[in-house]
Design a protein around this motif. Structure first.
Motif: not given
Length: 267
Positions: A41-70
């Motif tokens: 029910e979130s009113k904005f998109p939620l991307v998976a992220l566990d801030v304690t996991q390096s690969q999860s951080i990389i994947n999250c930033i890559d996903e947002v940038l792939s959708r928005t470019s910035k």
């Protein structure tokens, strides 16, 4: 184009309030959660992220940038509470709290900086805590992790000046959120020398959160900062006495201030 805002820990509490407020103001908002599927029910998109996991951080930033470019604005909001007598908090839990409250935000910043540097602009807002300005009894680990984030922001700011990237801290006081439910509480041990004081302090902490301000107050403060060309280094948001406690720490002798805190917590 609308500014793109990424909010870590955007599924509840302060992060959710900020995201919903900024959407109404025309921003393109993305939040994060360890389990986005739990918040359909979130009113904005939620991307998976566990801030304690390096690969999860990389994947999250890559996903947002792939959708928005910035990513124009990063709001490092994900964090965790922890309470207990320092002597009795397991070492693993202390390390886990620093992984979430300090190392996690640092690594998210590292992941987003190349994109911001490429765009020659960006704003990073670190959500800390008024508790990070002082060592509080039975919240010492939390105070230390948030205080460390405050200090490292000061260093980051100077290093990022040549790239037109701004960074600031926003330290909230007590707000009416579900943070207390998500805290790690060191167990109250029956034969512990801290038992009575720790139990009383826990009750007081929970009462402060339950009676806290509306999280929308934080959202309004964040909007003002986003619209400020050159943000200050530190902002505090909360009731007068919580903010004034930082002023008192600055001007009072250490032992006098310590006595005030002990009286407040009835120690």
């Amino acid at each position: 184009m609308s500014k793109v805002v990424l909010i870590t820990g955007g599924s509840s509490g302060i992060g959710k309030a900020i995201g919903e407020f900024l959407i109404k103001k025309g921003f393109d908002v993305y939040g994060t959660s360890r389990n986005p599927s739990n918040y359909k029910e979130s009113k904005f998109p939620l991307v998976a992220l566990d801030v304690t996991q390096s690969q999860s951080i990389i994947n999250c930033i890559d996903e947002v940038l792939s959708r928005t470019s910035k990513i124009d604005v990063l709001i490092n909001n994900a964090g965790a509470g922890i309470t207990g007598p320092i002597e009795e908090i397991p070492e693993d839990e202390i390390k886990r709290n620093f992984e979430t409250n300090l190392f996690g935000p640092i690594n998210v910043i590292k992941a987003v900086l190349p994109s911001m540097r490429k765009n020659k602009s960006g704003l990073i807002i670190n959500i800390t805590s008024i508790a990070g300005y002082m060592g509080l009894p039975y919240r010492g680990v939390y105070s230390a992790s948030k205080g460390a984030l405050e200090i490292i922001t000061e260093s980051f700011r100077m290093e990022l000046k040549p790239f037109n990237i701004e960074m600031t801290n926003v330290a909230p006081g007590d707000f009416a959120t579900n943070i207390a439910a998500g805290r790690y509480h060191a167990p109250v041990i029956d034969n512990s020398p801290y038992k009575e004081q720790y139990e009383a302090s826990l009750k007081m902490m929970d009462e402060h959160v339950d009676g806290g301000n509306d999280p929308n107050e934080m959202a309004e403060a964040i909007l003002k900062i986003i619209n400020t060309p050159k943000p200050k280094i530190h902002y505090k948001v909360g009731v007068f006495m919580q903010k004034f406690s930082i002023v008192l720490k600055r001007i009072l002798p250490d032992k006098v201030y310590e006595k005030l805190l002990m009286n407040h917590y009835k120690l």
